[in-house]
Design an enzyme around this catalytic site. Structure first.
Site, PDB file in Angstrom:
ATOM      1  N   LYS A 206       0.447  -1.330   0.078  1.00  0.00           N
ATOM      2  CA  LYS A 206       0.090  -0.166   0.565  1.00  0.00           C
ATOM      3  C   LYS A 206       0.904   1.026  -0.373  1.00  0.00           C
ATOM      4  O   LYS A 206       1.833   2.174   0.820  1.00  0.00           O
ATOM      5  CB  LYS A 206      -1.231   0.551   1.309  1.00  0.00           C
ATOM      6  CG  LYS A 206      -1.991   1.399   1.273  1.00  0.00           C
ATOM      7  CD  LYS A 206      -3.431   1.282   2.458  1.00  0.00           C
ATOM      8  CE  LYS A 206      -2.341   2.386   2.928  1.00  0.00           C
ATOM      9  NZ  LYS A 206      -2.510   3.572   2.555  1.00  0.00           N
ATOM     10  N   GLY A 259       5.548   5.581   9.602  1.00  0.00           N
ATOM     11  CA  GLY A 259       4.625   6.260   9.720  1.00  0.00           C
ATOM     12  C   GLY A 259       4.900   6.898  11.053  1.00  0.00           C
ATOM     13  O   GLY A 259       5.819   6.838  11.704  1.00  0.00           O
ATOM     14  N   SER A 260       3.777   7.486  10.953  1.00  0.00           N
ATOM     15  CA  SER A 260       2.758   8.145  12.489  1.00  0.00           C
ATOM     16  C   SER A 260       3.784   6.647  14.079  1.00  0.00           C
ATOM     17  O   SER A 260       3.030   5.771  13.530  1.00  0.00           O
ATOM     18  CB  SER A 260       2.390   8.773  12.497  1.00  0.00           C
ATOM     19  OG  SER A 260       0.898   8.058  13.029  1.00  0.00           O
ATOM     20  N   VAL A 263      -0.123   6.146  14.924  1.00  0.00           N
ATOM     21  CA  VAL A 263      -0.862   4.196  13.532  1.00  0.00           C
ATOM     22  C   VAL A 263       0.130   3.291  14.330  1.00  0.00           C
ATOM     23  O   VAL A 263      -0.029   2.305  14.217  1.00  0.00           O
ATOM     24  CB  VAL A 263      -0.860   5.178  12.458  1.00  0.00           C
ATOM     25  CG1 VAL A 263      -0.998   4.055  11.407  1.00  0.00           C
ATOM     26  CG2 VAL A 263      -1.425   6.171  12.482  1.00  0.00           C
ATOM     27  N   GLY A 264       1.231   3.672  14.586  1.00  0.00           N
ATOM     28  CA  GLY A 264       2.053   2.629  14.866  1.00  0.00           C
ATOM     29  C   GLY A 264       1.389   1.200  15.812  1.00  0.00           C
ATOM     30  O   GLY A 264       1.609   0.163  16.304  1.00  0.00           O
ATOM     31  N   GLU A 281       8.650   1.517  11.984  1.00  0.00           N
ATOM     32  CA  GLU A 281       9.845   2.606  11.693  1.00  0.00           C
ATOM     33  C   GLU A 281       8.666   3.547  12.112  1.00  0.00           C
ATOM     34  O   GLU A 281       7.591   3.521  11.033  1.00  0.00           O
ATOM     35  CB  GLU A 281      10.300   2.154  10.352  1.00  0.00           C
ATOM     36  CG  GLU A 281      11.396   1.317  10.412  1.00  0.00           C
ATOM     37  CD  GLU A 281      12.207   1.464  11.493  1.00  0.00           C
ATOM     38  OE1 GLU A 281      12.313   2.395  12.380  1.00  0.00           O
ATOM     39  OE2 GLU A 281      12.672   0.310  11.769  1.00  0.00           O
ATOM     40  N   CYS A 315      12.756  10.847   8.243  1.00  0.00           N
ATOM     41  CA  CYS A 315      12.443  10.380  10.007  1.00  0.00           C
ATOM     42  C   CYS A 315      13.762  10.776  10.694  1.00  0.00           C
ATOM     43  O   CYS A 315      13.971  10.757  11.375  1.00  0.00           O
ATOM     44  CB  CYS A 315      12.114   9.445   9.286  1.00  0.00           C
ATOM     45  SG  CYS A 315      13.262   7.606   9.338  1.00  0.00           S
ATOM     46  N   GLU A 416       7.789  16.126  17.473  1.00  0.00           N
ATOM     47  CA  GLU A 416       8.800  15.799  16.047  1.00  0.00           C
ATOM     48  C   GLU A 416       7.567  16.689  15.195  1.00  0.00           C
ATOM     49  O   GLU A 416       6.654  16.581  14.877  1.00  0.00           O
ATOM     50  CB  GLU A 416       8.423  14.372  14.796  1.00  0.00           C
ATOM     51  CG  GLU A 416       8.491  14.308  13.331  1.00  0.00           C
ATOM     52  CD  GLU A 416       9.098  13.063  13.171  1.00  0.00           C
ATOM     53  OE1 GLU A 416      10.022  12.530  12.643  1.00  0.00           O
ATOM     54  OE2 GLU A 416       7.791  12.127  13.053  1.00  0.00           O
TER      55      GLU A 416
END
Length: 514
Positions: A206, A259-260, A263-264, A281, A315, A416
């Site tokens: 995706k 991603g963030s 969400v992780g 990550e 990142c 961040e």
């Protein structure tokens, strides 16, 4: 490597890509018919959908890069079943035979290097030289892992017993899902996909809705290379629908996500419930320490490079520079002058240093954090403004920004931003610089600028980060070594290099008496 669009989507909000101004957001009905439509790739076929979204150039929102078909949960389930059906034959191929397909993918991508780089600049905003470098990195990743097909290692050790031969061989997991961010729209899909394929897995990919074309081109290259149907499947759409379905599809045995942090955590909980593998990550708040004995010209250049290039949307970007007190003022003056000299504009133009933010939301985030920093007492040295006039009128442009007087309790020192915003901090000496550098929940990358070899080794041993650079920018890694951080930045086995196979394989152990 964090898609805030994807973060909103995974938590139940839809992500529709770049837009500006807000009054000009386009609906699905407004998509013009002459724009190329990019279908999903399921079971070796290009599958169109009536549900679509636009991918627009963040430097010029009049430029529609393409219209992409949205996959549904049903599409994900079909793709997962196709991947499951393809797995046995694909995994049964000898590793070198799988590698031959990956070499073909690399050759196809290299044959289109210039056009792929231009497309990446149009969809993500980074400059053409940066886009070309990233595309070449993707090509090298496929070639690197193609070679791994001839040397996938196992374990063979002597037994304590007489006439017993013991060994362990790697075996693929099955169907794996990969959820990618927008900021490295080619390299990250490449470094997830290539090791998964060479290990013998079949894959659901995706891309981020903000920049799906580069990953689409990789799927296209896999198709042209003749990779059997069902082995690679690409599904576009929101994290809330497509990403969620890719975690819960029954055949899926593992999920790799970049991603963030929010969400992780959601994905970790879902994967844990299903007892499938998860690799995360996530965020970074990366420090660069500059000691008094550093080569200031190089230290300034490395810091500005890491903080501002790619619009700070890495990142591994430096967002905090911690400067030893004896040289703080001179370093600050030089960094501000170097930052002011950067050219902001469309990455398709020659001589541009900093491109646009990915979308209006990220632009708003940059501006909001600058307001917060000033309200908490930081001093704005340069930048801090949205650029809206002339050549900047149709894009999401933000001035490269430097704050001084930043202290460790400020939000700009802890959270961040993911934009070209640098906080300059003071440290009385090496020990205080180290304490400040480690005073964050993140631990992805870190850099030190010094000539003192003893301090270098102390730094390497004590810094709480997974990626460490010395007298180099904190951003800028190669594919031959492990990639990943510590603390809230990462979870699970590392990516890239030979250890990338650890996530995508398990071991089958054999005791053979003779």
């Amino acid at each position: 490597m964090h898609s805030r669009i994807e973060a909103r989507a995974m938590m139940g909000f839809s992500g529709a890509g770049p837009r500006r101004p807000r009054a000009q957001r386009r609906t699905e009905e407004s998509i013009v018919s002459e724009t190329r439509i990019f279908p999903n790739y399921i079971n070796g076929e290009w599958v169109e959908s009536d549900r679509r979204f636009e991918n627009r150039n963040p430097a010029n929102t009049d430029d529609c890069v393409g219209v992409f078909c949205k996959a549904s949960r049903a599409d994900v389930n079909v793709a997962a079943e196709a991947a499951q059906d393809a797995f046995e034959d694909w995994s049964s191929l000898p590793g070198p035979a799988r590698g031959a397909y990956l070499y073909k993918v690399a050759d196809i991508l290299e044959g289109n290097l210039d056009s792929l780089a231009t497309e990446m600049t149009r969809e993500e905003g980074k400059t053409v030289p940066e886009a070309k470098g990233e595309t070449m990195r993707s090509i090298n990743i496929f070639r690197y892992f193609a070679g791994e097909g001839s040397r996938i290692p196992g374990i063979q050790v002597p037994s304590e017993r007489d006439r017993v031969f013991m060994y362990a061989v790697r075996r693929p997991l099955g169907v794996v899902s990969q959820i990618n961010p927008w900021n490295f729209p080619s390299a990250i899909p490449a470094w997830k996909l290539a090791p998964a394929l060479i290990a013998g897995n079949s894959v659901l990919v995706k891309p981020a809705t903000a920049a799906p074309l580069s990953a689409w081109r990789i799927a296209e290259a896999c198709h042209k290379a003749g990779i059997p149907k069902g082995v690679v499947n690409l599904l576009c759409g929101s994290g809330g629908e497509v990403g969620d379905a890719m975690v819960h599809a029954e055949p899926v045995k593992a999920v790799s996500f970049t991603g963030s942090v929010p969400v992780g955590k959601l994905l970790h909980a879902a994967a844990s419930t299903r007892r499938i593998r998860i690799q995360l990550e996530m965020g970074g708040k990366n420090p660069t320490i500059v000691l008094a004995d550093a080569d200031l010209d190089k230290a300034v250049a490395n810091t500005v490079n890491a903080a501002m290039f790619s619009t700070g949307q890495k990142c591994t970007a430096t967002s905090r520079v911690i400067v030893e007190d004896a040289i703080h003022d001179e370093f600050l003056d030089r960094v501000v002058r170097a930052t002011r000299s950067l050219r902001v504009g469309d990455g398709l133009e020659a001589g541009i240093d900093v491109g646009p933010a990915i979308d209006q939301d990220q632009l708003d985030t940059n501006e909001r954090y600058c307001e917060v920093a000033e309200s908490e007492g930081a001093t704005l040295e340069c930048g801090g403004r949205v650029l809206t006039e002339g050549s900047h009128a149709k894009g999401f442009f933000f001035e490269p920004t430097v704050f001084s007087g930043v202290t460790e309790g400020m939000r700009i020192a802890q959270e961040e931003v993911f934009g070209p915003v640098l906080g300059v901090m003071r440290g009385a000496d090496f020990e205080e610089c180290m304490r400040i550098a480690n005073c964050t929940e993140f631990g992805l990358s870190a850099s030190i600028q010094t000539r003192d070899v003893s301090r270098i080794f102390e730094y390497v041993n004590r810094i709480e980060a997974g990626l460490i650079t010395v007298n180099l920018p904190s951003a800028g890694v190669e594919y031959q070594l492990p990639f990943g951080g510590s603390k809230e930045s990462s979870f699970g086995p590392k990516e890239q290099g030979p250890v990338a196979l650890d996530f995508y394989t398990d071991y089958k152990t054999v005791y053979l008496g003779y």
